[in-house]
Design an enzyme around this catalytic site. Structure first.
Site, PDB file in Angstrom:
ATOM      1  CB  SER A  23      -0.701  -0.035   1.128  1.00 61.48           C
ATOM      2  OG  SER A  23      -1.531   1.180   1.454  1.00 61.48           O
ATOM      3  CE1 TYR A  73      -2.922  -2.255   5.572  1.00 63.77           C
ATOM      4  CE2 TYR A  73      -2.537   0.100   5.281  1.00 63.77           C
ATOM      5  CZ  TYR A  73      -2.876  -0.963   4.891  1.00 63.77           C
ATOM      6  OH  TYR A  73      -3.152  -1.494   3.301  1.00 63.77           O
TER       7      TYR A  73
END
Length: 204
Positions: free
Chosen positions: A117, A130
């Site tokens: 990501s 995350y």
């Protein structure tokens, strides 16, 4: 991703904790499903063994499981942060090592893809663990690409904003347009974009 690989002639095994309401069917191909928690090494070994038993080989592993709920880093528990790292970084490592054992025995080797990501490069305050896990995943893929070569290729697809039914919950039409205006392609990504990038890396 499953649909793209089906169209390219692959047989696919999907794993998740919960079975989808309907099987993924594309033409004459139906994805096999196996219930598994990717954070459990025994489950991972069982999935790899099942794939080899059903297909006779293992050519591709797509490490697609991941995600995080929004959380305040200052109040979230250590257990919460550990679970995010387990899912987004340690589980792909465990799966890749298990897949590599099969791929190394094949003359053609195999291909492993991580789904990362842009959060790894642009962390948000609400998803600190995350972002850190995805940054670790990026480093992991580089290291594994050296450790598993030349038999097994390891690559990462770094994903930005993708238009999905889930993302539609957070963006109005006007917000979609504002987001798209900041992207060089003038649109959000699509699941097909991600799938085709994975296929390109594995089907060469």
């Amino acid at each position: 991703i499953v649909t793209a690989f089906h169209k390219a002639g692959y047989n696919v095994l999907v794993c998740a904790r919960s079975e989808p309401e309907e099987p993924i069917v594309d033409g004459d191909r139906t994805a096999l499903f196996m219930a598994a928690d990717v954070r459990d090494p025994e489950h991972v070994d069982a999935v790899i063994a099942h794939a080899k038993q059903e297909f006779g080989r293992l050519d591709v592993l797509i490490n697609n499981a991941g995600g995080t709920p929004v959380a305040d880093v200052t109040t979230a528990s250590p257990r919460f942060h550990r679970s995010i790292v387990d899912l987004n970084m340690l589980a792909p490592l465990t799966f890749s090592i298990a897949a590599n054992r099969v791929m190394q025995e094949q003359p053609e080797g195999g291909s492993i893809v991580f789904i990362s990501s842009v959060a790894a490069m642009f962390p948000e305050a609400e998803a600190v663990s995350y972002a850190a896990a995805k940054a670790g995943l990026d480093a992991l893929s580089i290291g594994l690409s050296k450790a598993l070569a030349p038999k097994v290729r390891v690559n990462t697809v770094t994903v930005g904003l993708v238009a999905t039914p889930d993302s539609a919950q957070f963006y109005t039409d006007d917000a979609d347009k504002n987001v798209a205006a900041r992207i060089p392609m003038q649109r959000m990504g699509t699941p097909e974009d991600v799938a085709n990038a994975c296929l390109l890396l594995c089907d060469s």
